[in-house]
Design an enzyme around this catalytic site. Structure first.
Site, PDB file in Angstrom:
ATOM      1  N   SER A 294       0.799  -1.213   0.000  1.00  0.00           N
ATOM      2  CA  SER A 294       0.000   0.000   0.000  1.00  0.00           C
ATOM      3  C   SER A 294       0.841   1.276   0.000  1.00  0.00           C
ATOM      4  O   SER A 294       1.443   1.625  -0.999  1.00  0.00           O
ATOM      5  CB  SER A 294      -0.971  -0.041   1.179  1.00  0.00           C
ATOM      6  N   ASP A 305       9.361   5.326 -10.866  1.00  0.00           N
ATOM      7  CA  ASP A 305       8.890   5.921 -12.118  1.00  0.00           C
ATOM      8  C   ASP A 305       9.656   7.185 -12.478  1.00  0.00           C
ATOM      9  O   ASP A 305       9.877   7.477 -13.663  1.00  0.00           O
ATOM     10  CB  ASP A 305       7.391   6.232 -12.025  1.00  0.00           C
ATOM     11  N   LYS A 319      -1.121  -4.169  -3.049  1.00  0.00           N
ATOM     12  CA  LYS A 319      -2.374  -3.566  -2.599  1.00  0.00           C
ATOM     13  C   LYS A 319      -2.480  -2.173  -3.209  1.00  0.00           C
ATOM     14  O   LYS A 319      -1.826  -1.241  -2.758  1.00  0.00           O
ATOM     15  CB  LYS A 319      -2.442  -3.492  -1.076  1.00  0.00           C
TER      16      LYS A 319
END
Length: 440
Positions: A294, A305, A319
């Site tokens: 999470s 990224d 998650k």
């Protein structure tokens, strides 16, 4: 309170309500009001005709929770006591063993042990299955019922039976219950590398992170004495969404951190980084594993990224949903999945997890191994140990002392590999990047 939530389910409650028990007559779709009438009829029949007297309040709470848990594993009803426990946990202190759990194949599965807790010290690992508590099987129990079995007075003993991948037989682990005080971020310096161990995302996470960086950099003698940072998110089950955003922002100068999208596209949000990098551009390695869930995945995905960090370890939990905790009358609360989150590149990690740039598995500990056994090395003598060996005449005493200091650092690094292979690997990466020098 919006929570990127951990995969924890330590307070999810009881029985699932399976919906209409009677077949619909004809092809006419029943209205919501007719369904509610059906619910009322079933409730009255249970109350009047069940073989034993039932508590009406418990019956209604079970029905509410069943409605929510039928949606996904992370939605659920929190009774007043459970809601109070959750509010305490987000502040960072609660009683228990120190494990975040979910349920899989009818057994309790450990998402992650929490650093510095009785469960971690007893050797419980992410991915372990708990099959028995004090000799009683948890198979067939709801997660809430199993968790209740593990709760008890601080200082009392509990014996849990664990099944672990790679270990042939189940084994028992004795744990003494204690008050769990979470330190959200622990910081230290290994050589020239600052290690930031983030154990959870609660109200204290970002303040602890900022203080830890400032302290370690000051003790090192300035940022020019630091070769990089390791952000250790292993076995971090998640927590508050806003804290995950702040932690990612701490290392990013600009760009999107995460976006959330609900059922209505108009309800989506995007969160962007603000200028300022606490690491001042130094290289970063992020450590993750199957217990990273999470909020941890939000941070790892954002830094990956933006190519701000190298992600090392094993695939994360996966998650990719956000839960909103909504207070209800009577001091209870409802935890409802309201949106999915997406990394800056637009990818959802739901059920897939974050894939490391470099996969490095942590060797599993054998619970039956003797901790006192140490590997022997027959090649421990050197030329300097030989009687009458010549001195080195090409170096000054100061240069010899520096070589000895460098050797001591190398030996400390080798020892770290035995204690924590993944962390040692991350530090080696930063050493290699530092040896290449700054980019032109």
């Amino acid at each position: 309170m919006a929570a990127a939530g951990g995969a924890l389910a330590s307070v999810v409650a009881t029985t699932q309500f399976v919906g209409p028990l009677l077949a619909q007559e004809g092809s006419r779709p029943e209205s919501v009001y007719e369904q509610l009438d059906l619910f009322g009829d079933i409730f009255e029949r249970i109350r009047a005709q069940y073989v034993e007297e039932v508590d009406e309040k418990d019956l209604i709470e079970a029905a509410i929770n069943g409605m929510l848990t039928s949606l996904d594993p992370h939605s659920g009803y929190l009774a007043p006591d459970d809601a109070a426990d959750m509010r305490v946990q987000t502040r960072g202190e609660f009683g228990g063993l120190g494990i975040e759990v979910t349920q899989e194949d009818g057994f309790v599965k450990v998402v992650s042990p929490i650093d510095g807790t009785p469960a971690m010290e007893a050797g419980i690992e992410a991915g372990d299955f708990i099959t028995h508590v004090d000799g009683e099987s948890v198979l067939g129990l709801t997660l809430d019922e199993a968790v209740d079995m593990m709760r008890g007075p601080v200082g009392s003993e509990i014996v849990i039976t664990v099944v672990r991948e790679g270990v042939d037989e189940p084994f028992d682990v004795s744990i003494i219950r204690d008050t769990i005080k979470l330190t959200a971020v622990r910081s230290r310096t290994e050589g020239e590398t600052v290690v930031l161990r983030i154990t959870t995302f609660n109200d204290q996470t970002y303040p602890n992170l900022a203080d830890g960086i400032a302290k370690q950099v000051a003790e090192a003698g300035g940022m020019d004495k630091v070769n990089g940072f390791v952000v250790d998110l292993r076995n971090n089950p998640g927590g508050l969404l806003n804290q995950a955003i702040m932690v990612a922002d701490a290392f990013l100068d600009k760009g999107e951190i995460v976006s959330t999208r609900g059922r209505d596209p108009a309800d989506g949000d995007r969160y962007n980084a603000e200028p300022g990098d606490l690491a001042e551009g130094k290289p970063i390695v992020v450590l993750i594993n199957g217990g990273s869930a999470s909020a941890s995945e939000i941070v790892a995905g954002a830094l990956q990224d933006h190519r701000r960090a190298i992600v090392v370890g094993t695939k994360s939990f996966g998650k990719g949903s956000v839960q909103t905790v909504m207070p209800l009358r009577g001091n209870g609360a409802m935890r409802l999945t309201t949106s999915r989150y997406y990394t800056p590149s637009g990818r959802s990690i739901q059920a897939l997890g974050v894939s490391p740039d470099i996969i490095v598995a942590q060797p599993r500990r054998d619970p039956n191994a003797d901790e006192n056994d140490e590997p022997t090395n027959p090649f421990t003598r050197s030329e300097a140990d030989l009687r009458g060996s010549l001195d080195n005449d090409s170096l000054t005493p100061e240069e010899i002392e520096q070589i000895e200091r460098d050797r001591a650092k190398a030996e400390a690094a080798a020892k770290l590999r035995e204690e924590d292979y993944q962390l040692a690997y991350a530090i080696d990466i930063l050493k290699g990047l530092s040896a290449l020098g700054p980019k032109n």
